[in-house]
Design an enzyme around this catalytic site. Structure first.
Site, PDB file in Angstrom:
ATOM      1  N   SER A   1       4.301   2.370   8.101  1.00 23.78           N
ATOM      2  CA  SER A   1       3.851   1.306   7.157  1.00 23.78           C
ATOM      3  C   SER A   1       4.998   0.872   6.429  1.00 23.78           C
ATOM      4  O   SER A   1       5.914   1.578   6.037  1.00 23.78           O
ATOM      5  CB  SER A   1       2.749   1.733   6.401  1.00 23.78           C
ATOM      6  OG  SER A   1       1.607   1.824   6.901  1.00 23.78           O
TER       7      SER A   1
ATOM      8  N   HIS B   1       0.920  -1.189   0.048  1.00 27.75           N
ATOM      9  CA  HIS B   1      -0.131  -0.013   0.078  1.00 27.75           C
ATOM     10  C   HIS B   1       0.926   1.095  -0.097  1.00 27.75           C
ATOM     11  O   HIS B   1       0.436   2.400   0.047  1.00 27.75           O
ATOM     12  CB  HIS B   1      -1.062  -0.081   1.137  1.00 27.75           C
ATOM     13  CG  HIS B   1      -0.368   0.227   2.631  1.00 27.75           C
ATOM     14  ND1 HIS B   1      -0.024  -0.774   3.531  1.00 27.75           N
ATOM     15  CD2 HIS B   1      -0.091   1.355   2.833  1.00 27.75           C
ATOM     16  CE1 HIS B   1       0.378  -0.263   4.564  1.00 27.75           C
ATOM     17  NE2 HIS B   1       0.383   1.014   4.412  1.00 27.75           N
TER      18      HIS B   1
ATOM     19  N   ASP C   1      -0.099  -7.925   1.629  1.00 25.49           N
ATOM     20  CA  ASP C   1       0.166  -6.341   1.380  1.00 25.49           C
ATOM     21  C   ASP C   1       1.968  -6.242   1.768  1.00 25.49           C
ATOM     22  O   ASP C   1       2.667  -6.370   2.892  1.00 25.49           O
ATOM     23  CB  ASP C   1      -0.177  -5.662   2.706  1.00 25.49           C
ATOM     24  CG  ASP C   1       0.040  -4.038   2.354  1.00 25.49           C
ATOM     25  OD1 ASP C   1       0.434  -3.578   1.630  1.00 25.49           O
ATOM     26  OD2 ASP C   1      -0.352  -3.245   3.371  1.00 25.49           O
TER      27      ASP C   1
END
Ligand SMILES: *[C@@H]1O[C@H](CO)[C@@H](O)[C@H](O)[C@H]1NC(C)=O
Ligand SMILES: *[C@@H]1O[C@H](CO)[C@@H](O)[C@H](O)[C@H]1NC(C)=O
Ligand SMILES: *[C@@H]1O[C@H](CO)[C@@H](O)[C@H](O)[C@H]1NC(C)=O
Ligand SMILES: *[C@@H]1O[C@H](CO)[C@@H](O)[C@H](O)[C@H]1NC(C)=O
Length: 249
Positions: free
Chosen positions: A199, A63, A105
């Site tokens: 992230s 992402h 992811d």
């Protein structure tokens, strides 16, 4: 595409009683030489973490993709031009083919040129084949994200997190949590003893990357979900080999 930048660095100091919360701590500069800072060009400028797994490749979360990504290695304070820093554009952005929001992811970034391995820039090992993290194990996550809901930082921070039973994340995330490809991280009883690194940053257990910071609730509370790297080892190895044969000029 929600930029998952939630970055709460909280640390429950093991020396204090449960309930006493202190912030995640700033790491000794350059003591996590595998950490990569990603500057990402998207509609909204954003940032992520990642980590160097090969001289030519950084592993991160899918992402974090954008139209253009620059990797900064060897950084502690990402606002400064430290002599240790290597700023390398990404040649190829390779998300896992089965990526969907909150699913699979994981993404490889092929660097335009080789990283030079130095005291401040080094590789992080991938999991051994068949190796799995177990509930109760304590691992660490580092990142340049927020140190609480409203406070950003330019310096690398780190926190210790405990691996949870799958049921903790099933209760919180329902069917968004998939135990074959994800790890449940951060003790819910400890309030903010958790942290969500930028992230894409690595969950490091016993000196190997086992997880990639993926998603969690917006309130920053534990437990949170990380991508289970061991489930993607064949893809990582195959992809690095394949693109090594097609090196950019
Ligand atoms: C948990 O966090 C909330 C707000 O984020 C705070 O008000 C509360 O005191 C914390 N609880 C403990 C046990 O630290
Ligand atoms: C970019 O930011 C704006 C305003 O905050 C928001 O409405 C929009 O959804 C964001 N776009 C993306 C792709 O995240
Ligand atoms: C963050 O900022 C918002 C809005 O300014 C405020 O309502 C909130 O209490 C702040 N949270 C923390 C943890 O400081
Ligand atoms: C996932 O959960 C199911 C049901 O609880 C369990 O049977 C299975 O072994 C788990 N898989 C992994 C990889 O932990």
């Amino acid at each position: 595409m929600r930029p998952l930048l939630l970055l709460m660095a909280f640390l429950l100091d093991p020396r204090t009683q449960a309930g006493e919360i202190i912030e995640g701590h700033e790491v000794k500069p350059h003591s996590r030489p595998y950490m990569a800072f990603l500057r990402i060009k998207t509609v909204n400028r954003t940032r992520c973490g990642g980590f160097l797994v090969h001289e030519n490749f950084v592993l991160t979360a899918a992402h974090c993709q954008g139209s253009f990504i620059t990797v900064i290695l060897g950084a502690h304070n990402i606002r400064k031009h430290e002599k240790t820093q290597q700023v390398i554009p990404v040649e190829r952005i390779i998300p896992y083919p089965g990526y969907r929001p909150k699913v699979n992811d994981i993404m490889l970034l092929q660097l335009r040129r080789k990283a030079k391995l130095t005291a401040a820039v080094g590789l992080l090992k991938l999991p051994r084949r068949g190796q799995q993290v177990k509930p109760g194990m304590v691992c660490s996550v580092a990142g340049w994200g927020r140190v609480d809901l409203n406070t950003t930082t330019d310096k690398l921070h780190e926190v210790q997190l405990e691996i949870q039973e799958d049921r903790q994340c099933r209760a919180r995330y329902r069917s968004s949590f998939r135990n074959d490809t994800q790890i449940c991280v951060g003790d819910p009883k400890k309030n903010q003893s958790t942290f969500s690194g930028d992230s894409g940053g690595p969950l490091v257990c016993d000196k190997r990357a086992q997880g990639i910071v993926a998603f969690g609730k917006k309130d920053g509370k534990p437990p949170r979900v990380e991508t289970k790297i061991s489930s993607f080892l064949p893809w990582i190895e195959k992809t690095m080999k394949r693109f090594q044969l097609h090196r950019p000029d």
